[in-house]
Design a protein around this motif. Structure first.
Motif, PDB file in Angstrom:
ATOM      1  N   GLY A  20       0.818  -1.212   0.000  1.00  0.00           N
ATOM      2  CA  GLY A  20       0.000   0.000   0.000  1.00  0.00           C
ATOM      3  C   GLY A  20       0.846   1.253   0.000  1.00  0.00           C
ATOM      4  O   GLY A  20       0.592   2.196  -0.741  1.00  0.00           O
ATOM      5  N   GLN A  56      -7.956  -5.237   5.720  1.00  0.00           N
ATOM      6  CA  GLN A  56      -9.098  -4.366   5.441  1.00  0.00           C
ATOM      7  C   GLN A  56      -8.761  -2.909   5.752  1.00  0.00           C
ATOM      8  O   GLN A  56      -9.157  -2.005   5.015  1.00  0.00           O
ATOM      9  CB  GLN A  56     -10.344  -4.803   6.245  1.00  0.00           C
ATOM     10  N   GLU A  59      -6.442  -1.751   2.953  1.00  0.00           N
ATOM     11  CA  GLU A  59      -7.223  -1.536   1.730  1.00  0.00           C
ATOM     12  C   GLU A  59      -8.064  -0.266   1.844  1.00  0.00           C
ATOM     13  O   GLU A  59      -8.208   0.477   0.871  1.00  0.00           O
ATOM     14  CB  GLU A  59      -8.101  -2.747   1.437  1.00  0.00           C
ATOM     15  N   GLU A  63      -7.883   2.924  -0.565  1.00  0.00           N
ATOM     16  CA  GLU A  63      -9.093   3.454  -1.229  1.00  0.00           C
ATOM     17  C   GLU A  63      -9.269   4.941  -0.913  1.00  0.00           C
ATOM     18  O   GLU A  63      -9.637   5.724  -1.786  1.00  0.00           O
ATOM     19  CB  GLU A  63     -10.330   2.663  -0.789  1.00  0.00           C
TER      20      GLU A  63
END
Length: 137
Positions: A20, A56, A59, A63
């Protein structure tokens, strides 16, 4: 499918976090208790606790970064759109000659320009008149 539901092998939270951060263009070095985010493009470095984060959470961070990037890109496109550039330019020029509070013309700025235009027209007329009588053969 793998256990992560994405068809790939299961990845640790640290691997997902590194991926990420790499997607956001930041270099990451892992130390014993902290993760050091190296500055990119002159931004200040930041130290964050390396507490385990769920995939999560990572992510969701990615996002959010994508959403912020999309909003920034939309704003940049709006700023450079030719119609908007022309509108802002005309507003700036108008502000030079019209008082924004009262809407009255600013005569202290209009008079010198009008005088210059009149002087230029008179000069052109005189030059044409003077040169008009002499024709070259």
């Amino acid at each position: 499918m793998g256990e992560n539901g994405h068809g790939g092998p299961e990845r640790s939270a640290a691997d997902l976090e590194r991926a990420g951060r790499a997607a956001l263009g930041r270099q990451v070095t892992v130390q014993a208790e902290k993760t050091r985010v190296e500055p990119v493009n002159g931004s200040a470095g930041a130290e964050v606790n390396a507490a385990p984060r769920s995939p999560q959470e990572i992510e969701a961070d990615i996002e959010r970064a994508r959403t912020n990037l999309a909003a920034t890109l939309d704003e940049l496109v709006d700023r450079v759109k030719p119609a908007n550039v022309a509108r802002r330019t005309s507003e700036k020029v108008r502000a030079q000659f019209v008082d924004s509070d009262t809407g009255a013309p600013r005569m202290e700025r209009i008079a010198p320009i009008a005088g210059g235009v009149v002087g230029l027209v008179v000069l052109v007329a005189l030059l044409k008149r003077r040169g008009g009588g002499k024709k070259k053969k």
